[in-house]
Every structure is written in C-alpha cells, then in structure tokens.
Design an enzyme around this catalytic site. Structure first.
Site, PDB file in Angstrom:
ATOM      1  N   PRO A  96       0.824  -1.214   0.000  1.00 20.36           N
ATOM      2  CA  PRO A  96       0.000   0.000   0.000  1.00 20.36           C
ATOM      3  C   PRO A  96       0.858   1.264   0.000  1.00 20.36           C
ATOM      4  CG  PRO A  96      -0.712  -1.533   1.704  1.00 20.36           C
ATOM      5  CD  PRO A  96       0.603  -2.031   1.198  1.00 20.36           C
ATOM      6  N   CYS A  97       0.306   2.346  -0.523  1.00 19.54           N
ATOM      7  CA  CYS A  97       0.994   3.639  -0.547  1.00 19.54           C
ATOM      8  C   CYS A  97       0.567   4.426   0.689  1.00 19.54           C
ATOM      9  CB  CYS A  97       0.638   4.403  -1.816  1.00 19.54           C
ATOM     10  SG  CYS A  97       1.429   6.006  -1.974  1.00 19.54           S
TER      11      CYS A  97
END
Length: 356
Positions: A96-97
C-alpha cells in the site's frame, strides 16, 4: 529460486513467476504453469518455490489458497516474526501507498516506522534476499510531494540494495488494459545485477500496440467510417471489436466529459468509466481499443447493442491476465475487488523472464 510473497492478493505474482519459468527453453513440461505447487517436483534445482505468502483479505486468501493450497499462510504481515522465516532469494509484493511520519528528512529505515513498508523493510533487513520485486500505483512517485518515494529508495539503499525502477503499462504487455504501475527491482549489493529496465513501449514481442497497415479503399468501403475501414497488423494488439448495425454505422452513446466538446462518443465494445458520475472535471471516460484501469468498485462498463453494461468478472480476470474462472467461488462484488487489487500477471511474467 525461493521467494516470499507479501500483500499477495489472488496470486498474480505467483502465476507470473510460474509462467516466466514455464517459458524457459529447458522446461520440458509446460503444462505445469498452472499446477498447484511447482516445488513438489525435482525437474530443476532452480524451480521457483514459494516459502509462504501474506494477505489479510479473506476473500483474496480464499482464491489464493484454492490455486496454491500448499503455500504457507503467514497472515498479517505485521504479525510475521522475520527471525523465524526460512531463507529465500526473492521478496515480492504490491504494498500500500502510505505517508511516512517524517518523510523528506531522509531518515531512511527509521522514517518508515508506523507504515506497512516498515514491515517489508524489517524482513529485508533480517533476511537479506538477493532480489526484490515491488509494485505500487504510479502516484507513489508524486505522493507527499515525492517524499514517500524518496524515503523508500533511501531505505532500500540503506539496507544494502541497488535499485532500478520504471512505470509500466499493462496494455504494453499483452492485455488490453490501460493500467500504469511503478515496479521497483532491488538487488543486493555485491551480487549479480539483472538488467530488467528499461522496457520500451511494448515488450520484446511488440504486442503492446495496435498497428494499422492500411485501409479498405473500394468504392463501397469509401462510404463507410474510417475506423471501420482500417486493416490491422496481426502482430499487434487487437482493437476493440465492434458489431456493425449496417452501412458502417454502429450504435453509440454520448458520455458527458469536462472537455470543450462536452462529451465523448462510445461505440459498442468501448470501455466506459462511470465513476463519480456528477463530476464536473472528469475527462477520458471512454477508452478506445483498451480497457481503462480496473478499480475495486468496478466502475468500468462497455456498450453492448444500445445499452451500457458493466464488465463481467470473467472479463476482468482476462484484463488482468488470469485464466478464466480464477476468482470463481466468491461473490461478484468480491471478484471485482480482487481483480481491481491484483497485479497484472503478464507484467510480472515479462519482468521475471529477465530475472530467472
């Protein structure tokens, strides 16, 4: 080659790795590409073997375990004890960012604390695999004014890895989906360096473009729409196949867009993005020749006859390079989510063919 799969989803990395190995000239039994666990045979010492995977979405895990029942499930990455993991050669995953608490101060490893990337970093620090393959959205490059990507790269450098990266589009790797993702390759300093990037606009097979080689030009065809008269090279990507309604005229609808014209024309087979329908700023809602990026809410539609319909789960599987029925057994809502979150198999295959 042994590998650890993190943020594994429905097994896009695993399938891409298997297909890359299966394409090697010295692999005799090519049907093994879809076998449940290639580690069970002794044909080759370097056969890819998954030491385990990590995924917290129960529906994605259900799909994954249906296809890879012998892979060890490590569950939540934050609960993994890196000291208890067996050795492995490659770490892969689409993480995930997230923003980092003090990103931009170039604190490296310490800057990542409190994020899921920190869990990747602590595993890398402990196990020191020879290779890394990480995937993320293109927006990672500009996230938090570039500080997030800077911290990731500096952290990997601090942990002993030289890095190469590139934004790749799925449409250039044999599937008709416009999906841009950044891929990061790391190799442990002092070990052999695989030259993976850059990829050109298409793969070596040049199957990422629609090639027009001419037009039907008889008096009868001259009366028809130019797009219908095009002749395409068989070595290129197929355009969206329309169904004519006679006289070279196809059913079409006008899709509102924030452009000077105010709309885009969609014909049968086009990809239509209907997310945020009341937006006054959306552009590019209609995809010509390729599908637009699949999302987890599945807002991609197409025109069939005179009506707009949603893409089917089967179509989404194909657009991500999975075999038909890969996500069967869960609800359509969850199938859409799983496909939207997945990595495109073809892209992983093309990358891994340069590594193994």
């Amino acid at each position: 080659m042994k590998y650890l799969s993190l943020f594994s989803g429905i097994g896009g990395f695993e399938l891409g790795i298997k297909q890359a190995y299966d394409n090697r000239p010295n692999v005799r039994n090519r049907s093994e590409v879809l076998s449940e666990d290639m580690s069970d045979t002794t044909e080759s010492q370097d056969r890819p073997t998954c030491i385990g995977f990590s995924e917290i979405d129960k529906y994605a895990t259900e799909v994954y375990q249906k296809h890879f029942p012998n892979h060890i499930d490590y569950g939540d990455i934050t609960k993994i004890n890196e000291k208890e993991l067996p050795d492995f050669d490659l770490l892969c995953g689409g993480f995930p960012c997230q923003s980092f608490s003090i990103a931009g101060k170039r604190g490296g490893f310490n800057d990542t604390r409190g994020t899921l990337f920190f869990d990747i970093a602590r595993i890398i620090k402990q196990k020191q695999p020879r290779l890394l393959l990480l995937e993320n959205v293109k927006g990672l490059l500009s996230h938090d004014k570039g500080n997030t990507f800077t911290t990731i790269i500096s952290t990997l450098d601090e942990l002993g890895y030289d890095i190469q990266w590139q934004v790749l589009n799925s449409k250039n790797h044999g599937v008709p989906q416009n999906r841009e993702r950044v891929f990061i390759i790391g190799h442990l300093r002092g070990t052999s360096r695989p030259e993976v990037f850059p990829f050109d606009g298409a793969t070596e097979h040049d199957n990422g473009k629609i090639k027009v080689v001419g037009n039907l030009d008889s008096p009868t065809w001259q009366k028809r729409n130019e797009s219908i008269r095009r002749v395409h090279d068989v070595s290129g990507l197929s355009p969206t196949i329309p169904t004519g309604t006679g006289g070279g005229v196809m059913n079409k609808v006008l899709i509102p867009e924030a452009t000077k014209k105010g709309y885009a024309e969609a014909v049968e087979g086009d990809s239509i993005n209907l997310s945020v329908p009341n937006s006054k700023t959306r552009r590019g809602r209609v995809g010509k020749g390729v599908a637009q990026t699949l999302d987890t809410g599945m807002q991609q539609h197409t025109l069939q006859g005179a009506r707009i319909r949603r893409l089917t789960p089967l179509e989404c599987e194909r657009l991500q390079g999975f075999p038909d029925g890969w996500t069967e057994g869960i609800s359509d809502t969850q199938r859409y989510k799983c496909c939207g979150n997945a990595v495109t198999v073809n892209v992983i295959k093309d990358i891994m063919e340069k590594i193994i």
